[in-house]
Design a protein around this motif. Structure first.
Motif, mmCIF file in Angstrom:
data_model
loop_
_atom_site.group_PDB
_atom_site.id
_atom_site.type_symbol
_atom_site.label_atom_id
_atom_site.label_comp_id
_atom_site.label_asym_id
_atom_site.label_seq_id
_atom_site.Cartn_x
_atom_site.Cartn_y
_atom_site.Cartn_z
ATOM 1 N N GLU A 56 11.554 11.788 10.627
ATOM 2 C CA GLU A 56 11.231 11.573 9.210
ATOM 3 C C GLU A 56 9.848 10.934 9.074
ATOM 4 O OE1 GLU A 56 12.893 8.999 5.425
ATOM 5 O OE2 GLU A 56 14.319 9.626 6.961
ATOM 6 N N LEU A 57 9.049 11.475 8.184
ATOM 7 C CA LEU A 57 7.703 10.975 7.923
ATOM 8 C C LEU A 57 7.768 9.757 7.007
ATOM 9 C CD1 LEU A 57 4.612 11.417 8.194
ATOM 10 C CD2 LEU A 57 4.779 12.891 6.175
ATOM 11 N N LEU A 58 7.121 8.662 7.424
ATOM 12 C CA LEU A 58 7.021 7.463 6.591
ATOM 13 C C LEU A 58 5.637 7.424 5.964
ATOM 14 C CD1 LEU A 58 8.640 4.743 8.897
ATOM 15 C CD2 LEU A 58 9.703 6.009 7.019
ATOM 16 N N THR A 59 5.604 7.306 4.638
ATOM 17 C CA THR A 59 4.325 7.327 3.931
ATOM 18 C C THR A 59 4.089 6.086 3.074
ATOM 19 O OG1 THR A 59 5.313 8.562 2.111
ATOM 20 C CG2 THR A 59 4.288 9.856 3.875
ATOM 21 N N SER A 60 4.995 5.111 3.168
ATOM 22 C CA SER A 60 4.802 3.892 2.383
ATOM 23 C C SER A 60 5.408 2.696 3.114
ATOM 24 C CB SER A 60 5.445 4.018 1.000
ATOM 25 O OG SER A 60 6.857 4.000 1.102
ATOM 26 N N LYS A 61 4.915 1.524 2.756
ATOM 27 C CA LYS A 61 5.455 0.292 3.312
ATOM 28 C C LYS A 61 6.929 0.152 2.944
ATOM 29 C CE LYS A 61 0.959 -1.825 2.581
ATOM 30 N NZ LYS A 61 0.196 -2.754 1.756
ATOM 31 N N GLU A 62 7.253 0.546 1.720
ATOM 32 C CA GLU A 62 8.633 0.441 1.249
ATOM 33 C C GLU A 62 9.561 1.357 2.052
ATOM 34 O OE1 GLU A 62 5.780 -0.976 -1.630
ATOM 35 O OE2 GLU A 62 5.940 1.032 -0.782
ATOM 36 N N ALA A 63 9.095 2.548 2.385
ATOM 37 C CA ALA A 63 9.906 3.479 3.179
ATOM 38 C C ALA A 63 10.139 2.921 4.583
ATOM 39 C CB ALA A 63 9.238 4.843 3.251
ATOM 40 N N PHE A 64 9.120 2.275 5.147
ATOM 41 C CA PHE A 64 9.271 1.635 6.450
ATOM 42 C C PHE A 64 10.313 0.518 6.381
ATOM 43 C CE2 PHE A 64 7.862 -2.198 8.800
ATOM 44 C CZ PHE A 64 8.234 -1.808 10.074
ATOM 45 N N GLU A 65 10.199 -0.342 5.390
ATOM 46 C CA GLU A 65 11.147 -1.449 5.246
ATOM 47 C C GLU A 65 12.562 -0.927 5.003
ATOM 48 O OE1 GLU A 65 8.930 -3.602 2.214
ATOM 49 O OE2 GLU A 65 8.548 -5.195 3.689
ATOM 50 N N GLN A 66 12.688 0.166 4.243
ATOM 51 C CA GLN A 66 14.003 0.749 3.981
ATOM 52 C C GLN A 66 14.604 1.317 5.266
ATOM 53 O OE1 GLN A 66 15.450 0.442 0.825
ATOM 54 N NE2 GLN A 66 17.246 0.910 2.051
ATOM 55 N N ASP A 117 -3.424 9.739 7.469
ATOM 56 C CA ASP A 117 -2.987 9.841 6.076
ATOM 57 C C ASP A 117 -2.368 8.553 5.540
ATOM 58 O OD1 ASP A 117 -3.758 12.505 6.206
ATOM 59 O OD2 ASP A 117 -1.728 13.209 6.677
ATOM 60 N N ASN A 118 -1.932 7.684 6.433
ATOM 61 C CA ASN A 118 -1.186 6.486 6.028
ATOM 62 C C ASN A 118 -1.632 5.262 6.816
ATOM 63 O OD1 ASN A 118 0.928 7.780 4.176
ATOM 64 N ND2 ASN A 118 1.042 9.017 6.038
ATOM 65 N N ARG A 119 -2.926 5.041 6.852
ATOM 66 C CA ARG A 119 -3.477 3.913 7.607
ATOM 67 C C ARG A 119 -2.917 2.585 7.110
ATOM 68 N NH1 ARG A 119 -5.600 2.627 12.418
ATOM 69 N NH2 ARG A 119 -7.147 4.266 12.356
ATOM 70 N N ASP A 120 -2.698 2.471 5.812
ATOM 71 C CA ASP A 120 -2.154 1.224 5.270
ATOM 72 C C ASP A 120 -0.755 0.941 5.813
ATOM 73 O OD1 ASP A 120 -1.196 3.441 3.768
ATOM 74 O OD2 ASP A 120 -0.791 2.166 2.036
ATOM 75 N N VAL A 121 0.050 1.976 5.972
ATOM 76 C CA VAL A 121 1.403 1.799 6.510
ATOM 77 C C VAL A 121 1.320 1.422 7.992
ATOM 78 C CG1 VAL A 121 3.664 2.858 6.848
ATOM 79 C CG2 VAL A 121 2.294 3.474 4.853
ATOM 80 N N SER A 122 0.450 2.105 8.716
ATOM 81 C CA SER A 122 0.255 1.805 10.137
ATOM 82 C C SER A 122 -0.189 0.357 10.333
ATOM 83 C CB SER A 122 -0.773 2.772 10.726
ATOM 84 O OG SER A 122 -1.004 2.476 12.069
ATOM 85 N N ASN A 123 -1.142 -0.084 9.533
ATOM 86 C CA ASN A 123 -1.600 -1.480 9.624
ATOM 87 C C ASN A 123 -0.503 -2.454 9.234
ATOM 88 O OD1 ASN A 123 -4.142 -0.667 10.457
ATOM 89 N ND2 ASN A 123 -5.029 -0.760 8.412
ATOM 90 N N PHE A 124 0.291 -2.086 8.241
ATOM 91 C CA PHE A 124 1.406 -2.934 7.818
ATOM 92 C C PHE A 124 2.393 -3.129 8.967
ATOM 93 C CE2 PHE A 124 5.604 -3.527 5.851
ATOM 94 C CZ PHE A 124 5.356 -4.644 5.072
ATOM 95 N N VAL A 125 2.700 -2.059 9.698
ATOM 96 C CA VAL A 125 3.614 -2.145 10.838
ATOM 97 C C VAL A 125 3.033 -3.074 11.912
ATOM 98 C CG1 VAL A 125 4.675 -0.832 12.736
ATOM 99 C CG2 VAL A 125 4.705 0.085 10.408
ATOM 100 N N ALA A 126 1.742 -2.934 12.188
ATOM 101 C CA ALA A 126 1.094 -3.813 13.176
ATOM 102 C C ALA A 126 1.222 -5.280 12.759
ATOM 103 C CB ALA A 126 -0.375 -3.422 13.338
ATOM 104 N N ASP A 127 0.966 -5.559 11.501
ATOM 105 C CA ASP A 127 1.076 -6.932 10.996
ATOM 106 C C ASP A 127 2.533 -7.399 10.973
ATOM 107 O OD1 ASP A 127 -1.666 -6.975 10.646
ATOM 108 O OD2 ASP A 127 -1.561 -6.566 8.492
ATOM 109 N N TYR A 128 3.428 -6.526 10.561
ATOM 110 C CA TYR A 128 4.853 -6.864 10.425
ATOM 111 C C TYR A 128 5.422 -7.337 11.764
ATOM 112 C CZ TYR A 128 9.721 -6.308 8.904
ATOM 113 O OH TYR A 128 11.049 -6.527 8.593
#
Length: 107
Positions: free
Chosen positions: A2-12, A58-69
Motif C-alpha cells: 500500500e502506498l502511503l502519501t500522508s503523515k496521517e496515513a502513516f500514523e493510521q 513524491d512524498n518527501r514530507d512523509v519520508s522526513n516525518f518517518v525519519a523524525d518519528y
C-alpha cells in the motif's frame, strides 16, 4: 503493498497493524528498485504481514516525518520492520533482502 502519501496515513497504518513493513523507495534508483523487488519476494510468501511503501520523490514530507518519528536517519532505499509501533529492524541499500525480512518477522 500500500502506498502511503500522508503523515496521517502513516500514523493510521501504525494504529491499524500490530506489525508491518515499510519501504522508503526512490523511483529513480536501481538499488531501490532491487530493494523493492526483495520486498515483493518476501510479500509473496508472507501475506499476513502488511507492507507499505513511500515514494520519496513524491512524498518527501512523509519520508522526513518517518525519519523524525523514529529518530532514524533517512536513507534510500530503507526498510523498517515495525512491531507495536516500534522499529524492531531497519536496513538500507543492499542490506534490504527478503531473507533478512524473513529472519526478523518469523516468530
Amino acid at each position: 503493498m500500500e502506498l502511503l502519501t500522508s503523515k496521517e496515513a502513516f500514523e493510521q497504518a501504525l494504529k491499524d497493524h500490530e506489525e508491518l513493513i515499510l519501504l522508503k523507495h526512490s523511483l529513480t534508483c536501481p538499488i531501490s528498485g532491487e530493494a523493492k523487488g526483495q520486498l515483493e519476494t518476501f510479500e509473496a510468501s508472507h501475506e499476513d504481514v502488511p507492507t507499505f511503501i513511500i515514494h520519496i520523490q513524491d512524498n518527501r514530507d512523509v519520508s522526513n516525518f518517518v525519519a523524525d518519528y523514529f529518530d532514524i536517519k533517512h536513507e534510500s532505499p530503507q526498510v523498517f520492520y515495525i512491531e507495536n509501533g516500534e522499529v524492531k529492524f531497519h536496513a538500507s541499500h543492499w542490506d534490504v533482502t527478503s531473507k533478512k525480512l524473513e529472519s526478523v518477522t518469523v516468530k
